[in-house]
Every structure is written in structure tokens, then in C-alpha cells.
Design a protein around this motif. Structure first.
Motif, PDB file in Angstrom:
ATOM      1  N   GLU A  70      -6.185   3.408  -5.111  1.00 20.24           N
ATOM      2  CA  GLU A  70      -5.885   3.661  -6.523  1.00 20.24           C
ATOM      3  C   GLU A  70      -6.298   5.073  -6.922  1.00 20.24           C
ATOM      4  OE1 GLU A  70      -7.606   1.091  -9.837  1.00 20.24           O
ATOM      5  OE2 GLU A  70      -5.575   0.359  -9.442  1.00 20.24           O
ATOM      6  N   ALA A 121      -0.978  -9.962  -5.839  1.00 20.99           N
ATOM      7  CA  ALA A 121      -1.104 -10.044  -7.309  1.00 20.99           C
ATOM      8  C   ALA A 121      -1.566  -8.692  -7.834  1.00 20.99           C
ATOM      9  CB  ALA A 121      -2.119 -11.116  -7.704  1.00 20.99           C
ATOM     10  N   ALA A 156     -13.342  -1.831   0.253  1.00 20.54           N
ATOM     11  CA  ALA A 156     -14.253  -1.328  -0.786  1.00 20.54           C
ATOM     12  C   ALA A 156     -13.496  -1.028  -2.078  1.00 20.54           C
ATOM     13  CB  ALA A 156     -14.941  -0.062  -0.281  1.00 20.54           C
ATOM     14  N   TRP A 161     -12.362  -2.582  -7.701  1.00 20.56           N
ATOM     15  CA  TRP A 161     -11.385  -2.975  -8.729  1.00 20.56           C
ATOM     16  C   TRP A 161     -11.776  -4.332  -9.337  1.00 20.56           C
ATOM     17  CZ3 TRP A 161      -8.245  -7.069  -9.704  1.00 20.56           C
ATOM     18  CH2 TRP A 161      -7.253  -6.884 -10.669  1.00 20.56           C
ATOM     19  N   GLN A 279      -5.478 -12.079   2.039  1.00 21.88           N
ATOM     20  CA  GLN A 279      -4.576 -11.504   1.036  1.00 21.88           C
ATOM     21  C   GLN A 279      -4.430  -9.985   1.184  1.00 21.88           C
ATOM     22  OE1 GLN A 279      -5.295  -9.699  -2.010  1.00 21.88           O
ATOM     23  NE2 GLN A 279      -7.481  -9.529  -1.564  1.00 21.88           N
TER      24      GLN A 279
END
Ligand SMILES: NC(=O)c1ccc[n+]([C@@H]2O[C@H](COP(=O)([O-])OP(=O)(O)OC[C@H]3O[C@@H](n4cnc5c(N)ncnc54)[C@H](OP(=O)(O)O)[C@@H]3O)[C@@H](O)[C@H]2O)c1
Length: 340
Positions: A70, A121, A156, A161, A279
């Protein structure tokens, strides 16, 4: 293709799947010079858009960037889209996805496509929500429930998040939800971006995403943090990193996950459930399949789109089932949606 964050928990899966399909074409990127050298990747920092642009120029013929970490804002997306480079983004923060969506005119002008909400998700949740919405002839409400395995080795960046998400205010109540293989669980509202974007892409007024872990004690402990003053402390980045490090060492459960989506309209109700293992790996596979479809050029309009807006990706869950990557895709038994 450049895979930013390409040797992390999600990114390593993307890099290896793309290199299996397009040998030698996916290059992993990250900040660690030694790892990058060992992997034959490139050193990039998504918090440095100018440096990122220089690296793209140095690499030459980059047709696509897969973002598996991100960035702080939409600058990296802008750098890619201005150059006509396609983008696949696994990010799950609504604020950042909104900022990238605003770049759609730039992408349309350069002929680039960005696909957002890619992963489990957001990602598979968005695709199942669209199906359930269609089944009830237009939902008034959609409830998304996620169960994640506390024993999985989450990256990590994903842990950071999750901790940050705990500190965010929530408006909905917890719910008791039957989840295949795990019985009925209390799931707590959590700020996944799907509930923020689906009201716009599907036109459903009320969408809520809730989370629980396979370990009941850990779920209770995690969400008890919200009820205490501690949650304000973990709003600070240094505290978030500390809690993330502590959680990385906790392996109280397995690595299975469940996604369940319930859509309701008047008396009508449709529900889908999907189960799998790891996931982070499945997120990487969703991103790799998306990147492959985009490279194949199958019906992707230029501009910025969420995964559920692209009919070419509607069959992605079945692709994963066919390859044995998700174990089950089925209509779930209806629930009364009890409050816990
Ligand atoms: N959509 C979904 O369903 C879904 C599911 C899981 C995760 N995610 C998202 O995917 C992202 C990655 O999660 P993960 O579990 O793979 O995390 P991870 O294992 O920590 O991987 C992150 C990778 O990015 C690199 N990185 C970190 N900061 C960077 C920077 N500033 N510039 C360039 N590279 C950087 C790291 O290597 P260096 O430290 O060496 O740079 C590492 O390789 C997270 O943002 C998470 O929220 C989405």
C-alpha cells in the motif's frame, strides 16, 4: 511487468504465477537491495513516486504494474497511468481507492486500465456481492462476512493494515453468522473497502463487512481492544507496528478462510459462501489472474474500474475452483441475520 511488493506474502505469489505463465516477464520490486539483487528484481519505493517513475523508465518496456504494497497516496497510480501503464491494485483502503478512481480520465486518455478491489476482500467479496445482488433482483442490503485463519503467516503490511482498521470507528453492530466448517460465529464490523465502493458500483444503499478469526479467544481479545482506551493508542503508527510485530508471533488457529455474502431485498435473500486456505496466497492468485486477463486484452475498457465492474472477471471464482485454489463455492443456507 513490475510487481511492487513482489516478494511479500501476496506479491511473491503474483510474481511466481505470472512468471509461470509469461516466463521471465514479471520483475519483483521492493526496498531491500540485497533481496532484490538475489531475486533479479528492482529496487523501488512506493513512497517515492519520482524514483518509481525513473525506475519504470530504466526498465523500459513495462506494460503493467501490480501493486502488492500500500502506497501512502495515489501518486504511484498516477505515475503508471500517465505513462499508459496498466495497473492492478490489491489495496484495501477506501480512501486510497477513491483517490485512484479519480485518475480515471487520465487512464482513459492514455488508454491504460486500472483494476482496483483485487484480492479476497476486497475482490472475491465484490464478485460474490454482485451475484447475490443480481439473484434478489437488486439488493437493499448486503452483508459480507469474513473469517480469517489466525494461524496463517500474514505479511507485515497486511497486519499493519488490520491493526489500523481496529482503530477506525464503526457504525454497524456485530452479527452471528453461520460459516461453512466453523459453525456460527460472531463477526464484527471492519473497515474493508468493499462496503465503501459497492454502494456506488452496485447501487446498494447498505453494505456492511464484518470480520472474525478462526480462533474464538483471539477474536474476542482483538475486538475487546475496541471497547478499551487501548484502541486510541494503536491509532499511532509506531504502536501499530509494535502490535503488528506481537501479532505476527501469534499462531492460535489454522490457515483456512471463509467469505460469505448475503443479499436481501424485501423478503428475498440470496447467499454465497466460499472457502479456501491462505488468504494471502489466494489474494495473489486473484491478482495474477486479473493481470493475465488484462494482458490478454479481453474486454477491458480504458479507465479505472473496480473488479465487480468488469464482466470479463465475473468468472474468476470458478477459475480458482477449477484449479483447486478455493475449495468450495456454493449457495449458503439462509440466515435470519441475528444480532449478537
Ligand atoms: N485485497 C485483499 O484481499 C488483500 C489481502 C491481503 C493483503 N492485501 C494487501 O496487500 C498488501 C501486501 O500485503 P502482504 O501480506 O503481502 O504484506 P508483506 O508480506 O509485508 O509484503 C509487502 C511487500 O512490500 C514491500 N514493501 C514494503 N514497503 C514498501 C515500499 N515503501 N516500497 C516498495 N515496496 C515496499 C516489502 O518489502 P521491503 O520491506 O523489502 O520493501 C514486501 O515485499 C497490503 O497492503 C495488504 O493490505 C490485500
Amino acid at each position: 511487468m513490475l510487481v511492487a511488493g513482489g516478494y511479500g506474502a501476496v506479491g511473491a505469489v503474483v510474481t511466481s504465477a505470472l512468471n509461470a505463465w509469461f516466463p521471465g516477464r514479471a520483475v519483483p520490486g521492493g526496498r531491500d537491495a540485497e533481496r532484490v539483487r538475489r531475486l533479479g528484481g528492482v529496487q523501488v519505493d512506493v513512497s517515492d513516486p519520482d524514483g518509481f517513475g525513473r525506475e519504470l523508465a530504466a526498465l523500459g518496456d513495462v506494460g503493467m504494474v501490480v501493486l502488492c504494497v500500500e502506497p501512502p497516496d495515489a501518486s504511484i497510480a498516477r505515475v503508471c497511468l500517465e505513462r499508459g501503464i496498466h495497473l492492478v491494485d490489491v489495496g484495501a483502503t477506501a480512501r486510497l481507492l477513491d483517490a485512484v478512481a479519480e485518475l480515471s480520465p487520465i487512464a482513459a486518455a492514455t488508454g491504460a486500465t486500472a483494476v482496483l478491489s483485487v484480492g479476497v476482500a476486497p475482490g472475491l467479496t465484490n464478485l460474490l456481492a454482485r451475484r447475490a445482488h443480481r439473484d434478489v433482483g437488486g439488493a437493499r442490503s448486503v452483508d459480507i462476512t469474513l473469517l480469517f485463519g489466525a494461524g496463517e503467516r500474514h505479511g507485515a503490511d497486511a497486519l499493519r493494515w488490520t491493526i489500523a482498521g481496529l482503530a477506525e470507528p464503526v457504525r454497524a453492530a456485530p452479527r452471528l453468522v453461520p460459516l461453512p466448517g466453523f459453525g456460527t460465529r460472531t463477526a464484527y464490523p471492519f473497515p474493508f473497502s468493499d462496503q465503501h465502493t459497492l454502494p456506488h458500483t452496485l447501487g446498494v444503499p447498505d453494505v456492511t463487512t464484518r470480520l472474525c478469526l478462526d480462533s474464538r479467544p483471539l477474536t474476542a481479545a482483538l475486538f475487546a481492544l475496541r471497547r478499551t482506551g487501548l484502541v486510541r493508542l494503536i491509532g499511532r503508527p509506531r504502536a501499530q507496528r509494535r502490535v503488528a510485530r506481537a501479532l505476527a508471533g501469534v499462531h492460535l488457529g489454522g490457515d483456512g478462510f471463509v467469505v460469505r455474502v448475503d443479499a436481501r431485498s424485501g423478503g428475498r435473500h440470496a447467499a454465497y459462501a466460499l472457502t479456501g486456505r491462505e488468504q494471502s496466497r489466494v489474494t495473489g492468485l486473484v491478482a495474477a489472474h486479473t493481470a493475465r486477463a488484462l494482458l490478454d486484452g479481453r474486454g477491458f475498457p480504458a479507465g479505472v474500474h473496480h473488479i465487480d465492474e468488469l464482466p470479463a472477471l465475473a468468472g474468476l471464482p470458478e477459475d480458482l475452483v477449477r484449479h483447486g485454489d478455493i475449495g468450495l463455492l456454493r449457495r449458503a443456507a439462509p440466515t435470519g441475520g441475528q444480532r449478537s
